[in-house]
Design a protein around this motif. Structure first.
Motif, PDB file in Angstrom:
ATOM      1  N   GLY A   1       1.621  14.969   5.148  1.00 46.72           N
ATOM      2  CA  GLY A   1       0.157  14.831   5.230  1.00 46.72           C
ATOM      3  C   GLY A   1      -0.180  13.132   5.741  1.00 46.72           C
ATOM      4  O   GLY A   1       0.428  12.166   5.275  1.00 46.72           O
ATOM      5  N   CYS A   2      -0.874  13.084   6.633  1.00 49.99           N
ATOM      6  CA  CYS A   2      -1.272  12.055   7.489  1.00 49.99           C
ATOM      7  C   CYS A   2      -2.833  11.641   7.182  1.00 49.99           C
ATOM      8  O   CYS A   2      -3.320  12.293   6.537  1.00 49.99           O
ATOM      9  N   GLU A   3      -3.233  10.434   7.491  1.00 52.79           N
ATOM     10  CA  GLU A   3      -4.428  10.026   7.255  1.00 52.79           C
ATOM     11  C   GLU A   3      -5.642  11.238   8.053  1.00 52.79           C
ATOM     12  O   GLU A   3      -5.198  11.820   8.889  1.00 52.79           O
ATOM     13  N   GLY A   4      -6.644  11.713   6.862  1.00 52.90           N
ATOM     14  CA  GLY A   4      -7.479  12.699   7.173  1.00 52.90           C
ATOM     15  C   GLY A   4      -7.065  14.017   6.550  1.00 52.90           C
ATOM     16  O   GLY A   4      -7.575  14.897   6.717  1.00 52.90           O
ATOM     17  N   ASP A   5      -5.727  14.211   6.118  1.00 46.91           N
ATOM     18  CA  ASP A   5      -5.301  15.521   5.845  1.00 46.91           C
ATOM     19  C   ASP A   5      -5.807  15.567   4.324  1.00 46.91           C
ATOM     20  O   ASP A   5      -5.552  14.825   3.451  1.00 46.91           O
ATOM     21  N   VAL A   6      -6.047  16.686   3.698  1.00 50.95           N
ATOM     22  CA  VAL A   6      -6.070  17.278   2.405  1.00 50.95           C
ATOM     23  C   VAL A   6      -4.837  18.052   2.213  1.00 50.95           C
ATOM     24  O   VAL A   6      -4.718  19.177   2.872  1.00 50.95           O
ATOM     25  N   ILE A   7      -3.905  17.930   1.297  1.00 52.68           N
ATOM     26  CA  ILE A   7      -3.012  18.838   1.115  1.00 52.68           C
ATOM     27  C   ILE A   7      -3.093  19.275  -0.414  1.00 52.68           C
ATOM     28  O   ILE A   7      -3.346  18.483  -1.414  1.00 52.68           O
ATOM     29  N   TRP A   8      -3.071  20.500  -0.613  1.00 53.54           N
ATOM     30  CA  TRP A   8      -3.328  21.488  -1.926  1.00 53.54           C
ATOM     31  C   TRP A   8      -1.644  21.911  -2.370  1.00 53.54           C
ATOM     32  O   TRP A   8      -0.986  22.479  -1.627  1.00 53.54           O
ATOM     33  N   LEU A   9      -1.220  21.036  -3.347  1.00 54.06           N
ATOM     34  CA  LEU A   9       0.043  21.149  -3.655  1.00 54.06           C
ATOM     35  C   LEU A   9       0.137  21.979  -4.985  1.00 54.06           C
ATOM     36  O   LEU A   9      -0.488  22.013  -5.965  1.00 54.06           O
ATOM     37  N   PRO A  10       0.875  23.150  -5.004  1.00 56.90           N
ATOM     38  CA  PRO A  10       0.897  23.946  -6.404  1.00 56.90           C
ATOM     39  C   PRO A  10       1.884  23.153  -7.399  1.00 56.90           C
ATOM     40  O   PRO A  10       2.825  22.553  -7.163  1.00 56.90           O
ATOM     41  N   ALA A  11       1.770  23.662  -8.518  1.00 55.95           N
ATOM     42  CA  ALA A  11       2.550  23.192  -9.775  1.00 55.95           C
ATOM     43  C   ALA A  11       4.133  23.493  -9.278  1.00 55.95           C
ATOM     44  O   ALA A  11       4.454  24.686  -8.888  1.00 55.95           O
ATOM     45  N   GLY A  12       4.866  22.612  -9.533  1.00 56.36           N
ATOM     46  CA  GLY A  12       6.251  22.552  -9.152  1.00 56.36           C
ATOM     47  C   GLY A  12       6.623  21.891  -7.943  1.00 56.36           C
ATOM     48  O   GLY A  12       7.847  21.795  -7.784  1.00 56.36           O
ATOM     49  N   ALA A  13       5.596  21.581  -7.113  1.00 64.59           N
ATOM     50  CA  ALA A  13       6.138  20.768  -6.047  1.00 64.59           C
ATOM     51  C   ALA A  13       6.349  19.453  -6.420  1.00 64.59           C
ATOM     52  O   ALA A  13       5.800  18.601  -7.409  1.00 64.59           O
TER      53      ALA A  13
ATOM     54  N   PRO B   1       0.833  -1.201  -0.096  1.00 68.01           N
ATOM     55  CA  PRO B   1      -0.028  -0.096  -0.018  1.00 68.01           C
ATOM     56  C   PRO B   1       0.734   1.227   0.045  1.00 68.01           C
ATOM     57  O   PRO B   1       0.427   2.299  -0.165  1.00 68.01           O
ATOM     58  N   MET B   2       2.094   1.323  -0.135  1.00 65.32           N
ATOM     59  CA  MET B   2       3.076   2.422   0.021  1.00 65.32           C
ATOM     60  C   MET B   2       4.051   2.369  -1.033  1.00 65.32           C
ATOM     61  O   MET B   2       4.638   1.075  -1.340  1.00 65.32           O
ATOM     62  N   PHE B   3       4.399   3.176  -1.676  1.00 65.83           N
ATOM     63  CA  PHE B   3       5.177   3.215  -2.877  1.00 65.83           C
ATOM     64  C   PHE B   3       6.128   4.375  -2.889  1.00 65.83           C
ATOM     65  O   PHE B   3       5.770   5.366  -2.052  1.00 65.83           O
ATOM     66  N   GLU B   4       7.515   4.246  -3.014  1.00 63.11           N
ATOM     67  CA  GLU B   4       8.336   5.605  -2.927  1.00 63.11           C
ATOM     68  C   GLU B   4       9.081   5.708  -3.926  1.00 63.11           C
ATOM     69  O   GLU B   4      10.155   5.287  -4.234  1.00 63.11           O
ATOM     70  N   PRO B   5       8.328   6.472  -4.932  1.00 65.02           N
ATOM     71  CA  PRO B   5       9.130   6.745  -6.102  1.00 65.02           C
ATOM     72  C   PRO B   5      10.383   7.696  -6.036  1.00 65.02           C
ATOM     73  O   PRO B   5      10.586   8.274  -4.964  1.00 65.02           O
ATOM     74  N   THR B   6      11.150   7.902  -6.970  1.00 66.60           N
ATOM     75  CA  THR B   6      12.278   8.920  -7.028  1.00 66.60           C
ATOM     76  C   THR B   6      11.733  10.110  -6.931  1.00 66.60           C
ATOM     77  O   THR B   6      12.778  11.004  -6.623  1.00 66.60           O
ATOM     78  N   GLY B   7      10.654  10.556  -7.333  1.00 69.38           N
ATOM     79  CA  GLY B   7      10.098  11.987  -7.146  1.00 69.38           C
ATOM     80  C   GLY B   7       9.560  12.374  -8.520  1.00 69.38           C
ATOM     81  O   GLY B   7      10.051  11.858  -9.765  1.00 69.38           O
ATOM     82  N   GLU B   8       8.370  13.091  -8.524  1.00 65.06           N
ATOM     83  CA  GLU B   8       7.504  13.270  -9.625  1.00 65.06           C
ATOM     84  C   GLU B   8       7.097  14.837  -9.528  1.00 65.06           C
ATOM     85  O   GLU B   8       6.586  15.131  -8.110  1.00 65.06           O
ATOM     86  N   VAL B   9       7.165  15.782 -10.397  1.00 65.99           N
ATOM     87  CA  VAL B   9       7.080  17.209 -10.273  1.00 65.99           C
ATOM     88  C   VAL B   9       5.507  17.241 -10.529  1.00 65.99           C
ATOM     89  O   VAL B   9       5.199  16.804 -11.663  1.00 65.99           O
ATOM     90  N   CYS B  10       4.605  18.098  -9.810  1.00 64.58           N
ATOM     91  CA  CYS B  10       3.261  18.181 -10.026  1.00 64.58           C
ATOM     92  C   CYS B  10       3.305  19.250 -11.390  1.00 64.58           C
ATOM     93  O   CYS B  10       3.781  20.324 -11.265  1.00 64.58           O
ATOM     94  N   GLN B  11       2.607  18.898 -12.412  1.00 68.57           N
ATOM     95  CA  GLN B  11       2.404  19.709 -13.547  1.00 68.57           C
ATOM     96  C   GLN B  11       1.465  20.766 -13.386  1.00 68.57           C
ATOM     97  O   GLN B  11       1.406  21.970 -13.915  1.00 68.57           O
ATOM     98  N   GLU B  12       0.325  20.530 -12.395  1.00 70.30           N
ATOM     99  CA  GLU B  12      -0.622  21.482 -12.464  1.00 70.30           C
ATOM    100  C   GLU B  12      -0.814  21.545 -10.844  1.00 70.30           C
ATOM    101  O   GLU B  12      -0.270  20.632  -9.772  1.00 70.30           O
ATOM    102  N   ASN B  13      -1.599  22.150 -10.241  1.00 68.21           N
ATOM    103  CA  ASN B  13      -2.141  22.499  -8.816  1.00 68.21           C
ATOM    104  C   ASN B  13      -2.784  21.164  -8.532  1.00 68.21           C
ATOM    105  O   ASN B  13      -3.964  20.851  -8.995  1.00 68.21           O
TER     106      ASN B  13
END
Length: 493
Positions: free
Chosen positions: A285-297, A252-264
């Motif tokens: 962010g933990c269980e119950g959190d909603v995180i809003w990531l900007p493009a570029g995160a 249930p958990m994966f750890e990629p090398t990282g990917e940049v958000c292209q959109e919000n």
């Protein structure tokens, strides 16, 4: 009054035609859905039912108010799948499996999130529950389940586990039953068998697998394994793991090398932990959190249970930095519907045929809920004002809350009230209410009975306190006390 409960789920319908070259499954979690095909067939599906649509099946659908329908596509159709529209029933214990499948099959926004085959039993109109039992969400039950998941051979009794988790046996027993639908003994049995299946798949002998997961008798292990999977351990070892329903599911958990958000990207963390980086600052962010990531995160780590709520271009939304809000379990169905309503063709009925140049109006209900929850969390923290007179008024109230002299602390001059609003972002009345609820939450966590807590924070009737607590926190005081252990997993403090 600060309200944290979600608004009702409105009526939805299909937004525009589609022509999928892959199967589509639609599962009704709550309420009722109606579906029609171009050849005139009509289907009415109630909660617990689903429908299988082969590729290139023209159709339309709509829901009643309050209905939550989860679509699944990008499926690997199992051999023998129906070649025409077919309904099926979903056993209650399989509901969690389908909810987990939804973000995997519906989206490609997260790195590493890929679809997995639908259980082969769908071809015969039945779904088999996952071999891995569902994890409890919060409190002592979660802590005990986490330990048993990593060390399934531990043979402590329920009473011993309750002592380890610093709670009563009844609290632990109720926690497992309320959050997983299973007794503690049943949950532990399924967890042990799932781990044993993994060991067998890796080539471990039957006796070693049995001992590793806590079975004292090889014969008892063989009987339990056959009752669960329909195969003996020896027969299972001789087959490929993926041929056995529910076994060999992805981590249930994966750890990629990282990917940049292209959109919000707004993500709801249903379980697990999400980790992202923006401007050299790490956001978790933990269980119950909603995180809003900007493009570029940069998404460094994300659970498969992370559900996208909103994906908007930088022209639609300008975010300077990530933002985070926490939602209680009362929001679960609404948040799942919110994801469906912004990312699939099942849109609120009021949007039917509406095509704005920018997508933000189609996501307004999600953004509004996020902003409202941020405001509520700010109130829950009960910030103290900086101004001396306002701080003195706040201190006087905190010292007198629930006592005979409390009313005197309500008398505050208008100029002090104005300064109070400026320093805290709340009126003095709203601040007092937030302070009561914060005190009540702490007392409930310490184990005080609800009636005593009500009197302590100034309520003469327990029923009035229960209603106020439920409106403020999105969960009743008894349920809160049942689910919450020493660590506050559910609410921001």
């Amino acid at each position: 009054m600060l309200v944290t409960t979600p608004s009702p789920i409105p009526r939805s319908r299909k937004y525009e035609p589609d022509d999928l070259d892959e199967p589509l499954v639609m599962w009704v979690h709550t309420g009722t859905m109606q579906l029609s095909t171009d050849d005139g067939r009509q289907f009415r599906l109630d909660a617990g039912s689903g429908v299988w649509l082969p590729p290139h099946t023209p159709h339309d659908f709509w829901t009643d108010p309050g209905a939550l329908v989860l679509p699944l596509w990008g499926l690997d159709a199992p051999q023998g799948s129906p070649d025409e529209v077919a309904g099926f029933e979903v056993p209650r214990e399989a509901a969690g499996t389908l909810i987990d499948l939804y973000p995997r099959h519906a989206f490609g926004y997260l790195p590493g999130m890929t679809g997995s085959p639908l259980p082969p039993e769908l071809a015969s109109q039945a779904l088999v529950p996952s071999a891995r039992p569902p994890m409890p969400r919060v409190g002592p039950a979660l802590r005990v389940a986490t330990q048993l998941s990593s060390r399934p051979g531990l043979d402590k009794s329920l009473e011993e586990w309750a002592a380890w988790a610093s709670c009563s046996p009844n609290t632990l027993r109720r926690g497992f039953l309320a959050q997983t639908g299973m007794t503690f003994a049943r949950w532990r049995q399924l967890s042990r068998l799932a781990h044993a299946a993994e060991l067998l798949a890796a080539g471990a002998p039957t006796g070693l697998a049995a001992a590793a997961v806590g079975f004292a008798s090889r014969w008892g292990f063989t009987g339990a394994f056959r009752a669960q999977y329909g195969l003996t351990p020896r027969e299972y070892s001789a087959q490929r793991p993926e041929t056995v329903p529910g076994v060999g599911e992805p981590d249930p958990m994966f750890e990629p090398t990282g990917e940049v958000c292209q959109e919000n990207l707004m993500l709801w963390v249903r379980a697990g932990e999400l980790r992202a980086v923006f401007d050299d600052e790490t956001w978790v962010g933990c269980e119950g959190d909603v995180i809003w990531l900007p493009a570029g995160a940069l998404i460094v780590r994300a659970p498969e249970s992370a559900v996208p709520l909103s994906v908007l271009c930088t022209e639609c939304v300008q975010l300077e930095r990530p933002r985070k809000a926490r939602f209680s379990r009362a929001w679960t169905d609404w948040l799942l519907w919110a994801s469906v309503s912004t990312n699939t063709l099942a849109r609120p009925a009021r949007h039917h045929g509406f095509r704005p140049r920018l997508e933000r109006p189609m996501h307004a209900h999600v953004i509004d809920a996020f902003e409202a929850q941020v405001a509520v969390e700010r109130a829950r923290r009960v910030p103290m004002p900086d101004h001396a007179a306002a701080r003195a008024a706040a201190t006087a109230f905190l010292r007198s809350v629930g006592s005979a002299s409390e009313v005197e602390s309500h008398e505050v001059p208008d100029d002090v009230r104005e300064v109070f609003r400026r320093d805290t972002g709340m009126t003095f009345t709203d601040w007092r209410h937030a302070a009561r609820m914060r005190i009540a939450r702490g007392l409930l966590q310490d184990g005080h009975p609800s009636g005593g807590v009500a009197r302590r924070v100034g309520y003469t009737r327990s029923s009035n306190f229960s209603r106020a607590f439920s409106r403020f926190h999105g969960i009743g005081p008894r349920e809160f006390q049942l689910l919450e252990g020493p660590e506050d997993h559910l609410l921001v403090g």
